[in-house]
Write an enzyme that holds these catalytic residues in place. Sequence first.
Site, PDB file in Angstrom:
ATOM      1  N   THR A   1       0.730  -1.269   0.000  1.00 23.76           N
ATOM      2  CA  THR A   1       0.000   0.000   0.000  1.00 23.76           C
ATOM      3  C   THR A   1       0.748   1.299   0.000  1.00 23.76           C
ATOM      4  O   THR A   1       1.755   1.484   0.685  1.00 23.76           O
ATOM      5  CB  THR A   1      -0.979   0.058   1.211  1.00 23.76           C
ATOM      6  OG1 THR A   1      -1.850  -1.046   1.127  1.00 23.76           O
ATOM      7  CG2 THR A   1      -1.829   1.306   1.187  1.00 23.76           C
TER       8      THR A   1
ATOM      9  N   ASP B   1      -3.482   3.410  -3.732  1.00 24.93           N
ATOM     10  CA  ASP B   1      -3.215   2.492  -4.852  1.00 24.93           C
ATOM     11  C   ASP B   1      -4.237   1.357  -4.744  1.00 24.93           C
ATOM     12  O   ASP B   1      -5.151   1.419  -3.912  1.00 24.93           O
ATOM     13  CB  ASP B   1      -1.778   1.956  -4.773  1.00 24.93           C
ATOM     14  CG  ASP B   1      -1.609   0.903  -3.696  1.00 24.93           C
ATOM     15  OD1 ASP B   1      -1.272  -0.258  -4.012  1.00 24.93           O
ATOM     16  OD2 ASP B   1      -1.844   1.247  -2.523  1.00 24.93           O
TER      17      ASP B   1
ATOM     18  N   ARG C   1      -3.370  -2.300  -5.019  1.00 27.62           N
ATOM     19  CA  ARG C   1      -2.801  -3.654  -4.982  1.00 27.62           C
ATOM     20  C   ARG C   1      -2.897  -4.238  -3.571  1.00 27.62           C
ATOM     21  O   ARG C   1      -2.531  -3.575  -2.600  1.00 27.62           O
ATOM     22  CB  ARG C   1      -1.336  -3.609  -5.403  1.00 27.62           C
ATOM     23  CG  ARG C   1      -0.586  -4.927  -5.187  1.00 27.62           C
ATOM     24  CD  ARG C   1       0.875  -4.821  -5.562  1.00 27.62           C
ATOM     25  NE  ARG C   1       1.060  -4.805  -7.005  1.00 27.62           N
ATOM     26  CZ  ARG C   1       2.250  -4.745  -7.597  1.00 27.62           C
ATOM     27  NH1 ARG C   1       3.338  -4.678  -6.877  1.00 27.62           N
ATOM     28  NH2 ARG C   1       2.351  -4.721  -8.907  1.00 27.62           N
TER      29      ARG C   1
ATOM     30  N   LYS D   1      -9.259   0.632  -1.411  1.00 28.00           N
ATOM     31  CA  LYS D   1      -8.671   0.944  -0.114  1.00 28.00           C
ATOM     32  C   LYS D   1      -9.244   2.203   0.509  1.00 28.00           C
ATOM     33  O   LYS D   1      -8.873   2.572   1.621  1.00 28.00           O
ATOM     34  CB  LYS D   1      -7.155   1.090  -0.246  1.00 28.00           C
ATOM     35  CG  LYS D   1      -6.520  -0.171  -0.786  1.00 28.00           C
ATOM     36  CD  LYS D   1      -5.020  -0.113  -0.746  1.00 28.00           C
ATOM     37  CE  LYS D   1      -4.447  -1.271  -1.543  1.00 28.00           C
ATOM     38  NZ  LYS D   1      -2.996  -1.309  -1.539  1.00 28.00           N
TER      39      LYS D   1
ATOM     40  N   GLY E   1      -2.221  -1.947   5.921  1.00 28.55           N
ATOM     41  CA  GLY E   1      -2.001  -2.953   6.950  1.00 28.55           C
ATOM     42  C   GLY E   1      -2.707  -4.234   6.566  1.00 28.55           C
ATOM     43  O   GLY E   1      -2.768  -4.591   5.402  1.00 28.55           O
TER      44      GLY E   1
ATOM     45  N   SER F   1       3.450   0.854   3.006  1.00 37.30           N
ATOM     46  CA  SER F   1       4.845   0.565   2.643  1.00 37.30           C
ATOM     47  C   SER F   1       5.385   1.584   1.653  1.00 37.30           C
ATOM     48  O   SER F   1       6.592   1.788   1.555  1.00 37.30           O
ATOM     49  CB  SER F   1       4.950  -0.844   2.064  1.00 37.30           C
ATOM     50  OG  SER F   1       4.119  -0.968   0.932  1.00 37.30           O
TER      51      SER F   1
ATOM     52  N   ASP G   1       7.492   1.292  -5.103  1.00 35.76           N
ATOM     53  CA  ASP G   1       7.320   0.392  -3.971  1.00 35.76           C
ATOM     54  C   ASP G   1       6.706  -0.903  -4.491  1.00 35.76           C
ATOM     55  O   ASP G   1       5.689  -0.881  -5.176  1.00 35.76           O
ATOM     56  CB  ASP G   1       6.395   1.025  -2.919  1.00 35.76           C
ATOM     57  CG  ASP G   1       6.039   0.053  -1.814  1.00 35.76           C
ATOM     58  OD1 ASP G   1       4.869   0.022  -1.415  1.00 35.76           O
ATOM     59  OD2 ASP G   1       6.941  -0.677  -1.369  1.00 35.76           O
TER      60      ASP G   1
ATOM     61  N   SER H   1       3.021  -1.799  -3.511  1.00 36.49           N
ATOM     62  CA  SER H   1       1.920  -1.020  -4.080  1.00 36.49           C
ATOM     63  C   SER H   1       1.941  -1.183  -5.578  1.00 36.49           C
ATOM     64  O   SER H   1       2.991  -1.414  -6.180  1.00 36.49           O
ATOM     65  CB  SER H   1       2.074   0.465  -3.754  1.00 36.49           C
ATOM     66  OG  SER H   1       2.410   0.648  -2.411  1.00 36.49           O
TER      67      SER H   1
END
Lengths: 272, 233
Positions: free
Chosen positions: A33, A49, A51, A65, A79, A161, A198, A201
């Site tokens: 995320t 995002d 994913r 999300k 999380g 992240s 990242d 994500s």
Amino acid sequence: MSNEGGFDFGGVKRNAMLEGKGMQVPRAWKTGTTIAGIVFKDGVVLGADTRSTSGSTVADKNCEKIHFIADNIRCCGAGTAADTENVTDMVSSALQLHRYATGRPSRVITSLTMLKQHLFKYQGHVSAALVLGGVDMNGPHLFTVYPHGSTDSLPFATMGSGSLNAMAVFEAGFKDDMSREEAMALVARAIRSGIYNDLGSGSNVDLCIITKDKTDYLRNYEFLQQKTYVRQFPVVYPPGTVTVIKERVVKLSLADVTVTTVEPGATEMDTS
Amino acid sequence: QNRAPARVSVHLSSAMSWSPYTDNGGTVLAVAGEDYCIVAASTRLSSGFDILTRDSSKLLQLSPKVVLASAGMQADMKALQKMLISRHVMYQFNHNKPMSVTAAAQLLSNTLYYKRFFPYYTFNIVAGLDDQGRGAVFSYDAIGSYERSGFFCQGSGKELIQPVLDNQLKAASPLVIPSKSDLTSLPLEQALDLVKAAFVSAGERDIYTGDQVEITIMTKDGTRKDSLQLKLD
């Protein structure tokens, strides 16, 4: 054995023993995320995002999300996916009951207090890191909520992240009293930076713009990349590839069918 | 009588300790045909959730007919490649010809087993054309156990790709008489199409596979290179 409420940790010793013997621990889906939020002149813009990962595998390429809390309040969640989903749903329902009890529109700080008290009670075991934003009678608000229950009130915030990637973009580009378009562009850029840099994500950018008058949930605001290759020799399995042993046809009685077109983006919770 | 309270000790399985190994991610695969060999490797180098570079090569062309593809830890891959290049130079000095793919396969196995008790953290595939001009693919574990087959996949995306290759390329059982070759009878272009489609799918679901795919195709007419763009997220 009586359960006094809360989590039952009775299985911890057994699990530790099994893990020591080589058992594969089942992985919870995490949202990896990048989530972000910004306060601008007329309200807040939230971005995320899409994913969700289970270990290093993508579990859902296009998950949502940005969660509904109230008409004027939304919450991005990073999380453990089950935790963010359930805690936001729980607070959203509690807030609706609160509106009936008080006869007033909800305040963002009310949802904040409910979230933080719930998470603190569970001592960080409910792994939800949230970016909560909304507009109420006191103006626009943006908060971050950490899994152990601490909160911050900020003009711009990122979690997940990919939070460092997104925060770098914010620190370079944020200014007070941005216009709606400027804020949307900056949040989208911050989320994109998480998506590309990242590994937790990826996929698309979702945006949500909340102002005093309305809330726009822009699902898949940016649809970043299509598959990069089209098969030249697609594999087609002809009928008869699999031997049919037995066939049974069940006629369904025709029901009354009505077709309604759903507006894209109209994914608000039906509270009627 | 009262029992003494049971001693409770839960050992945290995630005790901090230094490890000499890291996993830099990425996927490699090779497919052998009747008269060609395709080797492909993703070019993303990662560490944890970070991308170190989008543009690193996992392939080493030891000779026009032999390619080594390694997934796993890049530092060990580089050390292994240096070792094999050096041994290949010596081989050419002693034998006056480049190594055949079968010779290279055995050399790699020996090199890996030499470090049996502190292994190279590499998951290798040696691929190329054998002395009869037919495709050859050898797959390895980290300590050198190897087997020749018609196709194989290693690295972070291997569980995603291997079943697809098994479904599309798997030959008859090796126990069938007369014995059937394990090389795919697909023509080169179709096998290449399958390899590219497999990588795109792996790129969708494996976070460590992406950016680009570097492809080397060996035939009797020589070696040619191809590449495929993957998603950058």
